[in-house]
Design a protein around this motif. Sequence first.
Motif, PDB file in Angstrom:
ATOM      1  N   LEU A 257       0.916  -1.159   0.045  1.00 22.63           N
ATOM      2  CA  LEU A 257      -0.050   0.068   0.193  1.00 22.63           C
ATOM      3  C   LEU A 257       0.810   1.231  -0.017  1.00 22.63           C
ATOM      4  CD1 LEU A 257      -2.924  -1.003   2.415  1.00 22.63           C
ATOM      5  CD2 LEU A 257      -2.870  -1.091  -0.012  1.00 22.63           C
ATOM      6  N   ARG A 258       1.944   1.200   1.090  1.00 26.60           N
ATOM      7  CA  ARG A 258       2.651   2.447   0.892  1.00 26.60           C
ATOM      8  C   ARG A 258       3.480   2.674  -0.588  1.00 26.60           C
ATOM      9  NH1 ARG A 258       6.570   3.003   6.097  1.00 26.60           N
ATOM     10  NH2 ARG A 258       4.433   3.366   6.630  1.00 26.60           N
ATOM     11  N   LEU A 259       3.922   1.430  -1.019  1.00 25.92           N
ATOM     12  CA  LEU A 259       4.749   1.702  -2.403  1.00 25.92           C
ATOM     13  C   LEU A 259       3.919   2.146  -3.641  1.00 25.92           C
ATOM     14  CD1 LEU A 259       7.612   0.796  -3.509  1.00 25.92           C
ATOM     15  CD2 LEU A 259       6.450  -1.356  -4.466  1.00 25.92           C
ATOM     16  N   MET A 260       2.476   1.739  -3.434  1.00 31.22           N
ATOM     17  CA  MET A 260       1.273   2.410  -4.431  1.00 31.22           C
ATOM     18  C   MET A 260       0.837   3.420  -4.017  1.00 31.22           C
ATOM     19  SD  MET A 260       1.655  -0.015  -6.843  1.00 31.22           S
ATOM     20  CE  MET A 260       0.148   0.667  -7.760  1.00 31.22           C
ATOM     21  N   GLN A 261       1.264   4.105  -2.886  1.00 30.03           N
ATOM     22  CA  GLN A 261       0.682   5.384  -2.176  1.00 30.03           C
ATOM     23  C   GLN A 261      -0.830   5.539  -2.358  1.00 30.03           C
ATOM     24  OE1 GLN A 261       2.490   8.228  -4.774  1.00 30.03           O
ATOM     25  NE2 GLN A 261       4.417   8.288  -3.615  1.00 30.03           N
ATOM     26  N   GLU A 263      -2.383   4.077   0.716  1.00 25.74           N
ATOM     27  CA  GLU A 263      -2.664   3.776   2.325  1.00 25.74           C
ATOM     28  C   GLU A 263      -4.012   4.592   2.549  1.00 25.74           C
ATOM     29  OE1 GLU A 263       1.326   3.512   4.784  1.00 25.74           O
ATOM     30  OE2 GLU A 263       1.443   5.017   3.077  1.00 25.74           O
ATOM     31  N   PRO A 264      -4.661   3.926   3.173  1.00 25.20           N
ATOM     32  CA  PRO A 264      -6.143   4.806   3.399  1.00 25.20           C
ATOM     33  C   PRO A 264      -5.983   6.035   4.431  1.00 25.20           C
ATOM     34  CG  PRO A 264      -6.420   2.427   3.881  1.00 25.20           C
ATOM     35  CD  PRO A 264      -4.888   2.642   3.519  1.00 25.20           C
ATOM     36  N   GLU A 265      -4.853   5.900   5.266  1.00 32.06           N
ATOM     37  CA  GLU A 265      -4.631   7.056   6.104  1.00 32.06           C
ATOM     38  C   GLU A 265      -4.155   8.336   5.485  1.00 32.06           C
ATOM     39  OE1 GLU A 265      -1.445   4.503   7.180  1.00 32.06           O
ATOM     40  OE2 GLU A 265      -3.540   4.299   6.587  1.00 32.06           O
ATOM     41  N   ARG A 266      -3.403   7.862   4.335  1.00 30.44           N
ATOM     42  CA  ARG A 266      -2.754   8.943   3.728  1.00 30.44           C
ATOM     43  C   ARG A 266      -2.952   9.312   2.278  1.00 30.44           C
ATOM     44  NH1 ARG A 266       3.730   7.752   4.977  1.00 30.44           N
ATOM     45  NH2 ARG A 266       3.606   6.918   7.096  1.00 30.44           N
ATOM     46  N   GLN A 267      -4.102   8.995   1.757  1.00 28.59           N
ATOM     47  CA  GLN A 267      -4.682   9.293   0.589  1.00 28.59           C
ATOM     48  C   GLN A 267      -5.168  10.809   0.666  1.00 28.59           C
ATOM     49  OE1 GLN A 267      -7.567   6.807  -1.348  1.00 28.59           O
ATOM     50  NE2 GLN A 267      -6.937   4.849  -0.245  1.00 28.59           N
ATOM     51  N   HIS A 268      -4.895  11.477  -0.530  1.00 31.85           N
ATOM     52  CA  HIS A 268      -4.739  12.767  -0.636  1.00 31.85           C
ATOM     53  C   HIS A 268      -6.371  13.070  -1.121  1.00 31.85           C
ATOM     54  CE1 HIS A 268      -3.989  17.054  -2.158  1.00 31.85           C
ATOM     55  NE2 HIS A 268      -2.743  16.889  -1.003  1.00 31.85           N
ATOM     56  N   PRO A 269      -6.897  14.260  -0.833  1.00 33.78           N
ATOM     57  CA  PRO A 269      -8.389  14.345  -1.094  1.00 33.78           C
ATOM     58  C   PRO A 269      -8.332  15.003  -2.680  1.00 33.78           C
ATOM     59  CG  PRO A 269      -7.385  16.218   0.222  1.00 33.78           C
ATOM     60  CD  PRO A 269      -6.381  15.074   0.259  1.00 33.78           C
ATOM     61  N   GLN A 274      -4.271  12.118  -6.011  1.00 34.81           N
ATOM     62  CA  GLN A 274      -4.565  10.684  -5.539  1.00 34.81           C
ATOM     63  C   GLN A 274      -5.314  10.149  -6.967  1.00 34.81           C
ATOM     64  OE1 GLN A 274      -3.492   9.339  -2.377  1.00 34.81           O
ATOM     65  NE2 GLN A 274      -3.929   7.492  -3.852  1.00 34.81           N
ATOM     66  N   GLN A 275      -4.505   9.853  -7.810  1.00 35.43           N
ATOM     67  CA  GLN A 275      -5.202   9.288  -9.181  1.00 35.43           C
ATOM     68  C   GLN A 275      -5.742   7.986  -8.973  1.00 35.43           C
ATOM     69  OE1 GLN A 275      -2.117  10.017 -12.275  1.00 35.43           O
ATOM     70  NE2 GLN A 275      -2.206  12.118 -11.884  1.00 35.43           N
ATOM     71  N   ILE A 276      -5.350   7.157  -8.210  1.00 32.66           N
ATOM     72  CA  ILE A 276      -6.123   5.725  -8.031  1.00 32.66           C
ATOM     73  C   ILE A 276      -6.133   5.720  -6.326  1.00 32.66           C
ATOM     74  CG2 ILE A 276      -4.750   4.516  -9.812  1.00 32.66           C
ATOM     75  CD1 ILE A 276      -2.855   3.376  -8.074  1.00 32.66           C
ATOM     76  N   ILE A 277      -7.209   4.938  -6.053  1.00 31.63           N
ATOM     77  CA  ILE A 277      -7.634   4.667  -4.693  1.00 31.63           C
ATOM     78  C   ILE A 277      -7.760   3.383  -4.429  1.00 31.63           C
ATOM     79  CG2 ILE A 277      -8.350   7.066  -4.548  1.00 31.63           C
ATOM     80  CD1 ILE A 277     -11.391   5.591  -4.791  1.00 31.63           C
ATOM     81  N   LEU A 278      -7.850   2.903  -3.212  1.00 28.90           N
ATOM     82  CA  LEU A 278      -8.172   1.600  -2.730  1.00 28.90           C
ATOM     83  C   LEU A 278      -9.549   1.555  -2.641  1.00 28.90           C
ATOM     84  CD1 LEU A 278      -6.789  -1.149  -1.376  1.00 28.90           C
ATOM     85  CD2 LEU A 278      -7.347   0.253   0.693  1.00 28.90           C
TER      86      LEU A 278
END
Length: 292
Positions: A257-261, A263-269, A274-278
């Motif tokens: 998750l960190r490598l793909m940027q 991580e739920p708590e670090r996703q940018h609004p 934040q082009q891709i999300i979990l």
Amino acid sequence: MVNHAEIAALKWDVRQRLTLLESTLLLTGWVRTQALVETFSISRAQASKDFAVYMSLRPDNLKYNKSLKYYEAGDAFTPLLLTGSATDVLNALQVVNPQQTPVVTLSAALPAIQVVQPLDRQLDWSVLRVVSQAIYQKRKLKAAYQSMNRNEPTELTLSPHHLVFSGFRWHVRAFSDTHQAYRDFVLARFRGEPPQLLNETAISGDHDEAWHQTIDVIIEPHPGLPESQRKILAEDYGMIDGTRCEPVRQALLPYFLRLMQIEPERQHPDPKIQQIILKNPEQVQPFLWRNN
């Protein structure tokens, strides 16, 4: 029609030479047999044989230019060994860092390539050697380990079962006698004398549930982006119907998750950042470090 059994049967060294041959055709449009001879220190006869093998597997990829005396990529060039992943070319060219030119290339006229990499971290070979031996020999080791939660190193007895590269640094997955649990330990945090290999049989990694169980990580383009931009991202990440599902070992989930940027708590609004999300954070959350 390509015979996939023939490709699978290629010897390792032949496959490496053919992969580099194909990479050069893809990047420069041409290649000479002499390049194989000089790069791999093989005979001209062996180089010619390699070309013949490649042409038998993908005849439309090569055509000989008599006036320039080299092989060109055919008009219907279709990769045989390259899959299209971003690491294909890096692996084939052996680009180690931006300051180094490719060590193994089949042409002197490669296109300009610049690779951005994170800062390289130091790795103590004496630590790696003992840890690797312990894994191979299934033995315990004793070492002083500096945790980020303590001021001083702690002596640990570990039963390592896998080395892990997280994309930034090396870890070892091991059972800790001290913690009575399977955990990850950063190799750079072993302190003092090199780890000591013990004459004790290691605790098997067979019962490391977090290692053997996988979690499906589902990613998708940020819904706040226009449809045209979401489509580009879907193609870039090889998504199907707008999502991609990647099974990840539970123990390695935070690293991925960190490598793909994502991580739920670090996703940018901002969706442009934040082009891709979990897509399935509720399935992933229980296995993050802070919840363990």
